[in-house]
Design an enzyme around this catalytic site. Structure first.
Site, PDB file in Angstrom:
ATOM      1  CE1 TYR A 123      -3.371  -2.585  -0.210  1.00 21.05           C
ATOM      2  CE2 TYR A 123      -4.471  -1.459   1.576  1.00 21.05           C
ATOM      3  CZ  TYR A 123      -4.479  -2.405   0.584  1.00 21.05           C
ATOM      4  OH  TYR A 123      -5.606  -3.171   0.392  1.00 21.05           O
ATOM      5  CE  LYS A 170       0.421 -18.838   0.866  1.00 22.05           C
ATOM      6  NZ  LYS A 170      -0.357 -20.037   1.224  1.00 22.05           N
ATOM      7  CG  ASP A 203      -3.424 -20.051   2.460  1.00 24.55           C
ATOM      8  OD1 ASP A 203      -2.838 -19.875   3.552  1.00 24.55           O
ATOM      9  OD2 ASP A 203      -2.939 -20.729   1.541  1.00 24.55           O
ATOM     10  CG  ASP A 227      -8.027  -3.258   2.977  1.00 19.31           C
ATOM     11  OD1 ASP A 227      -9.074  -3.044   3.611  1.00 19.31           O
ATOM     12  OD2 ASP A 227      -7.769  -2.718   1.897  1.00 19.31           O
ATOM     13  CG  ASP A 231     -13.877  -5.376   3.610  1.00 20.91           C
ATOM     14  OD1 ASP A 231     -13.428  -4.513   4.382  1.00 20.91           O
ATOM     15  OD2 ASP A 231     -14.431  -5.094   2.520  1.00 20.91           O
TER      16      ASP A 231
HETATM   17  P1  ATP Z   1     -13.855   0.171  -0.864  1.00 22.90           P
HETATM   18  O1  ATP Z   1     -13.108  -0.630  -1.879  1.00 22.90           O
HETATM   19  O2  ATP Z   1     -13.622   1.628  -0.958  1.00 22.90           O
HETATM   20  O3  ATP Z   1     -13.703  -0.366   0.532  1.00 22.90           O
HETATM   21  P2  ATP Z   1     -16.177  -1.194  -1.919  1.00 22.90           P
HETATM   22  O4  ATP Z   1     -16.465  -0.854  -3.325  1.00 22.90           O
HETATM   23  O5  ATP Z   1     -15.535  -2.501  -1.603  1.00 22.90           O
HETATM   24  O6  ATP Z   1     -15.391   0.026  -1.208  1.00 22.90           O
HETATM   25  P3  ATP Z   1     -17.982  -0.700   0.122  1.00 22.90           P
HETATM   26  O7  ATP Z   1     -18.380   0.681  -0.063  1.00 22.90           O
HETATM   27  O8  ATP Z   1     -16.952  -1.006   1.152  1.00 22.90           O
HETATM   28  O9  ATP Z   1     -17.541  -1.231  -1.257  1.00 22.90           O
HETATM   29  O10 ATP Z   1     -19.251  -1.565   0.464  1.00 22.90           O
HETATM   30  C1  ATP Z   1     -19.652  -2.757  -0.199  1.00 22.90           C
HETATM   31  C2  ATP Z   1     -21.174  -2.808  -0.158  1.00 22.90           C
HETATM   32  O11 ATP Z   1     -21.625  -2.988   1.186  1.00 22.90           O
HETATM   33  C3  ATP Z   1     -21.787  -1.501  -0.619  1.00 22.90           C
HETATM   34  O12 ATP Z   1     -21.923  -1.506  -2.002  1.00 22.90           O
HETATM   35  C4  ATP Z   1     -23.099  -1.449   0.142  1.00 22.90           C
HETATM   36  O13 ATP Z   1     -24.117  -2.089  -0.556  1.00 22.90           O
HETATM   37  C5  ATP Z   1     -22.787  -2.204   1.432  1.00 22.90           C
HETATM   38  N1  ATP Z   1     -22.495  -1.284   2.532  1.00 22.90           N
HETATM   39  C6  ATP Z   1     -21.302  -0.791   2.906  1.00 22.90           C
HETATM   40  N2  ATP Z   1     -21.420   0.053   3.946  1.00 22.90           N
HETATM   41  C7  ATP Z   1     -22.734   0.100   4.258  1.00 22.90           C
HETATM   42  C8  ATP Z   1     -23.492   0.815   5.243  1.00 22.90           C
HETATM   43  N3  ATP Z   1     -22.927   1.630   6.139  1.00 22.90           N
HETATM   44  N4  ATP Z   1     -24.816   0.613   5.255  1.00 22.90           N
HETATM   45  C9  ATP Z   1     -25.416  -0.203   4.393  1.00 22.90           C
HETATM   46  N5  ATP Z   1     -24.750  -0.904   3.434  1.00 22.90           N
HETATM   47  C10 ATP Z   1     -23.423  -0.751   3.358  1.00 22.90           C
END
Ligand code: ATP
Length: 340
Positions: A123, A170, A203, A227, A231
């Site tokens: 990053y 890894k 993994d 990161d 998620d």
């Molecule tokens: P980034 O790569 O910037 O982390 P991303 O494109 O992976 O972003 P996010 O914005 O992290 O996508 O979120 C993925 C999906 O999860 C969104 O498209 C949305 O539908 C859902 N989501 C994320 N945060 C929320 C929230 N606070 N409330 C409701 N839904 C959410």
């Protein structure tokens, strides 16, 4: 009086910021933690307006504040958050994942935290093209690895958890970079005999977060792996909408949701503000510990209880199985903050 800088962000950022602002104002009025909050711009909107995703005026306000709350930013995220993490040396990214009653978590007894190195790895953005190939530098230093390993062990001591640190990497493939990270973590482990230390390939960790997430306490890992795993951990306990994070340095800290700007739901008023409100809770905790301010720590506990009190009542936004809007959900939290 704490000075708080608030980056209002892009996508669902402004909606989350409005919610957090109302909550922090209530904490100020009702729980006697005094704030002066200054809203600032960074991200896609700042880029469009000033030609710079992270204008100098924004950096100046952040530097003069006691802590920063940052709503998600859009396509320019790397120019904002990655830059701020390195500029302010916010070396520890703390991402808790906890299962709460009445949420759709994979298991009921998950309570783990990912301690992610926040300043190096892939990053740093040091990439270039070389006759038909693209190359990225992966930097893992002894110094940064030591700092994050110590932070992870101290976290394990403070938490009421399984007193275990799992170092995730890894090193069987990336022998130099992850080899160094694994070696440094093992060395630091020797200073903490009261904490169980284990190592796991990334993994296997991804698999175990689904298979037996309740077995983890503190996971310490490098930037990119942290990161991705955070998620995953957020989804395991009920979704990104509930997932807060803290970026911590020696003297300053920045708090933000784990998720991004979620453009698919932006402007609809349906985003779950819990991720940002629980980030505010982490800020109150951090300020409270730093300044030995009991009112702040009390407010942090009350804020968390209010969020989960609301969820327990079945008041939920769409992403967690309900039908409440961002503001309806916020109002419910405010109503619980009144009675404590
Ligand atoms: P980034 O790569 O910037 O982390 P991303 O494109 O992976 O972003 P996010 O914005 O992290 O996508 O979120 C993925 C999906 O999860 C969104 O498209 C949305 O539908 C859902 N989501 C994320 N945060 C929320 C929230 N606070 N409330 C409701 N839904 C959410």
């Amino acid at each position: 009086m704490y000075k708080i800088s608030l980056i209002t962000g892009d996508g669902i950022g402004p909606e989350l910021s409005e919610s957090a602002l109302q909550i922090l104002n209530a904490v100020h009025d009702r729980l006697d933690v005094k704030f002066q909050i200054e809203s600032i711009m960074a991200g896609d909107a700042a880029l469009a307006k000033y030609g710079n995703a992270l204008p100098k005026s924004t950096i100046d306000v952040i530097r003069k504040s006691d802590a920063c709350m940052k709503a998600p930013v859009g396509e320019s995220a790397a120019d904002v958050i990655v830059a701020l993490r390195r500029m302010l040396n916010l070396y520890a990214n703390i991402r808790p994942a906890k299962s709460y009653p009445y949420m759709h978590a994979l298991k009921d007894d998950i309570d783990l935290v990912i301690v992610r190195e926040n300043t190096e790895d892939l990053y740093t953005g040091q990439e270039f093209e070389l006759s038909g190939a693209a190359v990225a530098f992966r930097i893992i230093s002894e110094n940064a690895s030591k700092k994050i390993a110590k932070y992870a062990f101290e976290t394990a001591i403070q938490r009421n958890g399984k007193k275990t640190v799992t170092c995730v990497h890894k090193s069987n493939v990336m022998r130099k970079t992850d080899g160094l990270f694994s070696r440094v973590c093992s060395q630091i482990a020797k200073d903490y005999p009261q904490i169980k230390f284990e190592q796991m390939y990334v993994d296997a960790c991804a698999m175990n977060l689904i298979r037996k997430p309740e077995s983890f306490d503190v996971i310490v890992t490098t930037n990119l792996f942290g990161d991705i795993l955070s998620d995953e951990a957020a989804e395991v306990v009920g979704g990104l909408g509930m997932a807060p994070a803290a970026n911590i340095g020696d003297d300053f800290a920045l708090f933000e949701p784990v998720h991004g700007a979620a453009f698919d739901i932006a402007g609809k008023g349906i985003a779950n503000p819990s991720s940002f409100i629980l980030s505010a809770k982490m800020m109150l905790d951090w300020l409270g510990k730093k300044h030995n301010d009991k009112k702040c720590m009390y407010a942090a506990d009350k804020l968390e209880s209010a969020v989960y009190g609301v969820v327990k009542k079945g008041v939920k936004t769409q992403d967690i199985g309900g039908n409440k809007s961002t503001m309806e959900f916020t109002k419910e939290i405010l109503s619980l903050l009144t009675y404590i």
